[in-house]
Design an enzyme around this catalytic site. Sequence first.
Site, PDB file in Angstrom:
ATOM      1  N   TYR A 125      15.478  38.711  43.439  1.00 18.96           N
ATOM      2  CA  TYR A 125      16.094  37.500  42.895  1.00 18.96           C
ATOM      3  C   TYR A 125      17.385  37.089  43.640  1.00 18.96           C
ATOM      4  O   TYR A 125      17.880  35.963  43.530  1.00 18.96           O
ATOM      5  CB  TYR A 125      16.944  38.256  41.624  1.00 18.96           C
ATOM      6  N   CYS A 181       8.635  40.173  32.159  1.00 22.93           N
ATOM      7  CA  CYS A 181       9.912  40.847  32.643  1.00 22.93           C
ATOM      8  C   CYS A 181       9.541  42.218  33.531  1.00 22.93           C
ATOM      9  O   CYS A 181       9.112  42.915  32.847  1.00 22.93           O
ATOM     10  CB  CYS A 181      10.804  40.966  31.515  1.00 22.93           C
ATOM     11  N   THR A 191      18.941  40.877  26.818  1.00 15.42           N
ATOM     12  CA  THR A 191      17.818  40.941  27.630  1.00 15.42           C
ATOM     13  C   THR A 191      16.620  42.056  26.964  1.00 15.42           C
ATOM     14  O   THR A 191      16.988  42.565  26.129  1.00 15.42           O
ATOM     15  CB  THR A 191      18.324  41.725  28.794  1.00 15.42           C
ATOM     16  N   VAL A 192      15.711  41.916  27.712  1.00 16.68           N
ATOM     17  CA  VAL A 192      14.703  42.996  27.354  1.00 16.68           C
ATOM     18  C   VAL A 192      14.321  43.778  28.648  1.00 16.68           C
ATOM     19  O   VAL A 192      15.027  43.353  29.587  1.00 16.68           O
ATOM     20  CB  VAL A 192      13.301  42.228  27.143  1.00 16.68           C
TER      21      VAL A 192
END
Length: 346
Positions: free
Chosen positions: A183, A52, A119-120
């Site tokens: 994204y 990530c 999430t991370v």
Amino acid sequence: MTDENSTTGAYVTPGTEFTRDQRYIATRITADRRDGFPIEPGRYRLVVSRACPWANRAVIVRRLLGLEDAISMGICGPTHDRRSWTFDLDPGGVDPVLGIERLQDAYFARFPGYERGITVPAMVDVSSGKVVTNDYAQMTLDLSTQWRELHRQGAPDLYPEHLRDEIDAVALAVFRDVNNGVYRCGFAGSQAAYGRAYDRLFARLDWLTERLSTQRYLVGDTITEADVRLFTTLARFDAVYHGHFKCNRSKLAEMPVLWAYARDLFQTPGFGDTIDFDHIKRHYYAVHTDVNPTRIVPKGPDLTGWRTPHGREELGGRPFGDGTPPGPVHPGEEVPAEHTAGAMAG
């Protein structure tokens, strides 16, 4: 929406433009205890995935500032299912400090039935097992400003007060058009939405090229938070964004200024030694089934060029300012040698 993508909220909705859910847990860990979570060595665990880019920022900043002994780190595997990131890299699939198999357990411990993305990066209070925050943008700023008393001797100032307005402005532009821009290309639900995102992305990369053609770093003459934020996207550009997200006007390796800038940072202690190209490729190509339904992970590209000379020293600059480079990677946190640029020849 595909189940595999739902933990991070990244998926394709036909006919629409990708919009990132930015409703994060805003609790902060601060020196003044404003939210009830004080700076305290050993109390918190930073949970990340090396795949990530948002988590990669926290890994880099923690390492540059020498906070490894103050904040432990749990590393999730490169893939996840619809429920959560998992600790499948650890023996028995259980995080050895938190004692959980899934990051969602820490979220649910504080917010039962938490409905937003698991999430991370995430900071978890070890004693209670509860997530404190997943606000990745504020998290790295707080590591620089709130954890200062626990920084290593010689730690760089990544967020110098006299440059904060400029750092914030550059970082915001980079986020909108580059960090999130890739994204917006990859998860665009229409040709028009993709075209707008593509144009904004490469216009901003051209702007960055011009800025970095005469200065070694984005703001001032040392590495700052702005460089960390741009680097994690550039590190993934040729490996995944160029092909997987259709960001294909040019490879990073075909943009000479940005390619040299990225290699300069990659070869700086604290940057390239956090990059796991195997995890990066496996995550994007296996998890984003909206974009890659076959889940086939490509063998290429050849990533050995990251180790080649960059020549950016000619622009001057002092990477760590009045500070020093970080020491060796903390034991147990090394990226496997076979996952690094020198080993990933395509």
